[in-house]
Motif scaffolding. Structure first.
Motif, PDB file in Angstrom:
ATOM      1  N   PRO A  28       0.877  -1.023  -0.065  1.00 46.32           N
ATOM      2  CA  PRO A  28       0.123  -0.121  -0.025  1.00 46.32           C
ATOM      3  C   PRO A  28       0.793   1.277  -0.004  1.00 46.32           C
ATOM      4  O   PRO A  28       0.285   2.369  -0.410  1.00 46.32           O
ATOM      5  CB  PRO A  28      -0.829  -0.245   1.237  1.00 46.32           C
ATOM      6  CG  PRO A  28      -0.630  -1.425   1.744  1.00 46.32           C
ATOM      7  CD  PRO A  28       0.517  -1.808   1.469  1.00 46.32           C
ATOM      8  N   THR A  33      -7.488  -6.459  -2.842  1.00 46.26           N
ATOM      9  CA  THR A  33      -7.410  -6.846  -1.407  1.00 46.26           C
ATOM     10  C   THR A  33      -5.843  -6.961  -1.202  1.00 46.26           C
ATOM     11  O   THR A  33      -5.167  -7.780  -1.985  1.00 46.26           O
ATOM     12  CB  THR A  33      -8.170  -7.646  -1.000  1.00 46.26           C
ATOM     13  OG1 THR A  33      -7.780  -9.155  -1.807  1.00 46.26           O
ATOM     14  CG2 THR A  33      -9.711  -7.310  -1.065  1.00 46.26           C
ATOM     15  N   LEU A  34      -5.406  -6.855  -0.117  1.00 48.65           N
ATOM     16  CA  LEU A  34      -4.123  -7.038   0.469  1.00 48.65           C
ATOM     17  C   LEU A  34      -4.041  -8.559   0.830  1.00 48.65           C
ATOM     18  O   LEU A  34      -4.220  -8.914   2.139  1.00 48.65           O
ATOM     19  CB  LEU A  34      -3.696  -5.848   1.487  1.00 48.65           C
ATOM     20  CG  LEU A  34      -2.076  -5.829   1.852  1.00 48.65           C
ATOM     21  CD1 LEU A  34      -1.552  -5.338   0.350  1.00 48.65           C
ATOM     22  CD2 LEU A  34      -1.875  -4.864   2.792  1.00 48.65           C
ATOM     23  N   THR A  35      -4.143  -9.244   0.034  1.00 47.38           N
ATOM     24  CA  THR A  35      -4.396 -10.920   0.112  1.00 47.38           C
ATOM     25  C   THR A  35      -3.079 -11.621  -0.555  1.00 47.38           C
ATOM     26  O   THR A  35      -2.575 -11.264  -1.269  1.00 47.38           O
ATOM     27  CB  THR A  35      -5.548 -11.371  -0.259  1.00 47.38           C
ATOM     28  OG1 THR A  35      -5.874 -11.026  -1.493  1.00 47.38           O
ATOM     29  CG2 THR A  35      -6.436 -10.727   0.605  1.00 47.38           C
ATOM     30  N   THR A  81      -0.598 -13.218   8.148  1.00 55.52           N
ATOM     31  CA  THR A  81      -1.988 -13.411   7.630  1.00 55.52           C
ATOM     32  C   THR A  81      -2.259 -14.789   6.754  1.00 55.52           C
ATOM     33  O   THR A  81      -1.219 -15.273   6.408  1.00 55.52           O
ATOM     34  CB  THR A  81      -2.439 -12.162   6.681  1.00 55.52           C
ATOM     35  OG1 THR A  81      -1.145 -12.168   5.744  1.00 55.52           O
ATOM     36  CG2 THR A  81      -2.054 -11.016   7.290  1.00 55.52           C
ATOM     37  N   ASN A 122     -13.374  -9.889   2.704  1.00 55.69           N
ATOM     38  CA  ASN A 122     -13.405  -8.698   3.688  1.00 55.69           C
ATOM     39  C   ASN A 122     -12.015  -9.029   4.675  1.00 55.69           C
ATOM     40  O   ASN A 122     -11.944  -8.252   5.630  1.00 55.69           O
ATOM     41  CB  ASN A 122     -14.705  -8.466   4.351  1.00 55.69           C
ATOM     42  CG  ASN A 122     -15.425  -8.127   3.756  1.00 55.69           C
ATOM     43  OD1 ASN A 122     -15.414  -6.980   2.610  1.00 55.69           O
ATOM     44  ND2 ASN A 122     -17.018  -8.558   3.775  1.00 55.69           N
ATOM     45  N   SER A 123     -11.444  -9.979   4.358  1.00 58.12           N
ATOM     46  CA  SER A 123     -10.419 -10.463   5.431  1.00 58.12           C
ATOM     47  C   SER A 123      -9.201  -9.692   5.143  1.00 58.12           C
ATOM     48  O   SER A 123      -8.192  -9.434   6.141  1.00 58.12           O
ATOM     49  CB  SER A 123     -10.068 -12.032   5.309  1.00 58.12           C
ATOM     50  OG  SER A 123      -9.498 -12.314   4.044  1.00 58.12           O
ATOM     51  N   GLY A 124      -9.161  -9.207   4.127  1.00 62.30           N
ATOM     52  CA  GLY A 124      -7.634  -8.287   3.646  1.00 62.30           C
ATOM     53  C   GLY A 124      -8.061  -6.853   3.515  1.00 62.30           C
ATOM     54  O   GLY A 124      -9.136  -6.468   3.039  1.00 62.30           O
ATOM     55  N   ASN A 125      -7.081  -5.854   3.975  1.00 63.23           N
ATOM     56  CA  ASN A 125      -7.335  -4.480   3.798  1.00 63.23           C
ATOM     57  C   ASN A 125      -7.482  -4.256   1.967  1.00 63.23           C
ATOM     58  O   ASN A 125      -6.687  -4.734   1.491  1.00 63.23           O
ATOM     59  CB  ASN A 125      -6.149  -3.725   4.286  1.00 63.23           C
ATOM     60  CG  ASN A 125      -6.186  -3.616   6.091  1.00 63.23           C
ATOM     61  OD1 ASN A 125      -7.329  -3.867   6.318  1.00 63.23           O
ATOM     62  ND2 ASN A 125      -5.214  -3.859   6.480  1.00 63.23           N
ATOM     63  N   ARG A 126      -8.258  -3.029   1.966  1.00 65.33           N
ATOM     64  CA  ARG A 126      -8.410  -2.468   0.416  1.00 65.33           C
ATOM     65  C   ARG A 126      -7.126  -1.721   0.054  1.00 65.33           C
ATOM     66  O   ARG A 126      -6.612  -1.234   1.050  1.00 65.33           O
ATOM     67  CB  ARG A 126      -9.539  -1.994   0.171  1.00 65.33           C
ATOM     68  CG  ARG A 126     -10.857  -2.709   0.480  1.00 65.33           C
ATOM     69  CD  ARG A 126     -11.344  -3.683  -0.595  1.00 65.33           C
ATOM     70  NE  ARG A 126     -12.353  -4.361  -0.585  1.00 65.33           N
ATOM     71  CZ  ARG A 126     -13.465  -4.107  -0.959  1.00 65.33           C
ATOM     72  NH1 ARG A 126     -13.721  -2.927  -1.519  1.00 65.33           N
ATOM     73  NH2 ARG A 126     -14.470  -4.840  -0.790  1.00 65.33           N
TER      74      ARG A 126
END
Length: 452
Positions: free
Chosen positions: A297, A322-324, A380, A391-395
């Protein structure tokens, strides 16, 4: 060939010219032909090259917010260096000798503006730590009928892809334009950009190709040259190739995914692989992924450099938001691909085809090394299922404006790349945001379609 052999070959070929090129901040090659006698002197002494290539945008409009160069400096020559090891011959230009250069020996430009110099610095840091990075970039791009002049004169209306419909992995569609596809595969190979594979993707006239992996600087050279070479080969067939991230809102975007692994400096051992773990992933690989998740990010504009890039990163259509991370999951931002000693790697799926490969690879490696140096835990969980809906990772930031603000104030970005680079690069991206024309529905096509 070694240096002496290359110089001997050039001295004795019939052609009197050599083609040289340098990457600007957008990953667009800027270059010229020079006489081979001048080339020989330039190998030993370097040469001057107008620094306006770091002071204007993709449409040759001069920045009004750059500090390194501008009207206030008079656009002097920068001291350029030609990389003798980048030698290749252009098969569609009667085997004209070609070389890539950079500005690594000019401190002013190496620190702030030259993307190839930045990658060389981070690569050197990696090797000092005992890691040799092997990288490759794969590209998706759309192909259209017509010449650049015809498409421009049409106002970018009624663009005609070279094939209709959604037909990924089509054997039929490659037969329709067989001469073009044959030229791509064969001429790119002769130009020292061998392809691992090439196929149609889902979308009208869209193709995907993966360049065979190499050490990171060579891999970035090949990626930069791939885009220009494809465009030039397309011209020969009265086609225009575009690497825009999202040329049409109703169609999938064009990715520029980056495959990467770290090896020992003898290239004997893949350091991402560990046969003693249940996943096959080493602790080093986990630290590397954690570093990328931490930094992503903060440095997103290096992976998504244009306003158009964020239309691709909207969630879905094979582009993450998503940050996944996940194991062999193509909906995550980072796809871990554990396998054998030779194949274990990660795929960074955030970059689009519109990236500057030097910057995208530098950002990937620097972020991974950040995780290793700080021994960041991969705390994570690997995502399963559809990460687009998770919705588990930040956008990730959803616009270039937001991404710039985050990078411009980022301590991590300054640590990874230096304040001079971060300052110059974010200023160029601020300028790019100001080029948006909400009153012209075709402004993105006019700006990026052929050039980016």
């Amino acid at each position: 060939m070694n240096k002496a052999e290359i110089l001997y070959r050039i001295k004795n070929i019939a052609s009197q010219k050599v083609k040289i090129a340098f990457s600007d901040i957008d990953g667009i090659l800027r270059g010229k032909y020079i006489h081979k006698d001048k080339f020989e002197k330039s190998i030993e002494q370097g040469l001057g090259f107008c620094d306006v290539i770091f002071g204007w945008d993709c449409n040759d409009k001069c920045y009004d917010n750059a500090e390194v160069t501008g009207w206030h400096t008079g656009y002097p020559d920068a001291h350029a260096t030609i990389d003798i090891n980048s030698y290749r011959e252009i098969p569609w230009e009667n085997d004209t000798p070609f070389f890539i250069g950079d500005f690594s020996n000019d401190e002013k430009y190496a620190a702030a503006t030259c993307s190839r110099s930045l990658l060389k610095r981070i690569d050197a840091e990696s090797k000092k730590l005992g890691f040799t990075p092997l990288f490759s970039q794969e590209f998706e791009w759309f192909n259209f009928q017509g010449t650049p002049s015809e498409i421009n004169e049409s106002g970018f209306e009624n663009l005609k892809p070279i094939t209709p419909g959604m037909f990924g992995y089509s054997v039929l569609r490659t037969s329709l334009n067989q001469e073009y596809f044959n030229d791509l595969f064969e001429l790119l190979s002769k130009f020292k950009i061998p392809l691992e594979g090439m196929h149609t993707e889902t979308g009208p006239g869209v193709v995907e190709a993966t360049v065979i992996y190499d050490e990171i600087l060579n891999a970035a050279d090949k990626a930069i040259l791939f885009k220009t070479a494809v465009k030039e080969i397309a011209y020969r067939h009265n086609f225009v190739a575009t690497f825009m991230a999202k040329w049409n809102k109703d169609l999938p975007g064009s990715g520029g995914h980056i495959h990467q692994s770290l090896w020992d400096n003898h290239l004997e051992k893949n350091l991402f692989y560990d046969a003693n773990t249940s996943s096959g992933m080493s602790n080093l690989m986990e630290h590397y992924i954690a570093g990328q998740l931490k930094c992503l990010p903060e440095i997103l504009p290096m992976f998504a450099p244009n306003p158009n890039s964020y239309k691709r990163l909207s969630g879905g259509d094979w582009a993450p938001r998503t940050l996944t991370w996940g194991i062999d999951n193509r909906t995550a931002s980072i796809r871990a691909i554990p396998g054998s000693q030779s194949s274990t790697r990660i795929e960074m799926r955030v970059p689009g085809a519109d990236t500057n490969a030097y910057l995208a690879m530098a950002a990937s490696l620097a972020a991974g090394l950040y995780g290793i140096k700080n021994k960041l835990p991969l705390d994570t969980k690997a995502i399963t299922g559809n990460a687009y809906l998770s919705n588990s990772g930040n956008r990730l930031p959803d616009s270039l404006e937001k991404a710039i603000r985050k990078m411009a104030g980022s301590e991590i970005a300054n640590e990874l790349f230096g304040e001079a680079f971060v300052n110059h690069f974010t200023r160029t991206r601020e300028w790019e945001c100001r080029q948006v024309d909400p009153n012209d529905e075709y402004w993105e096509l006019k700006r990026y379609f052929e050039i980016i």
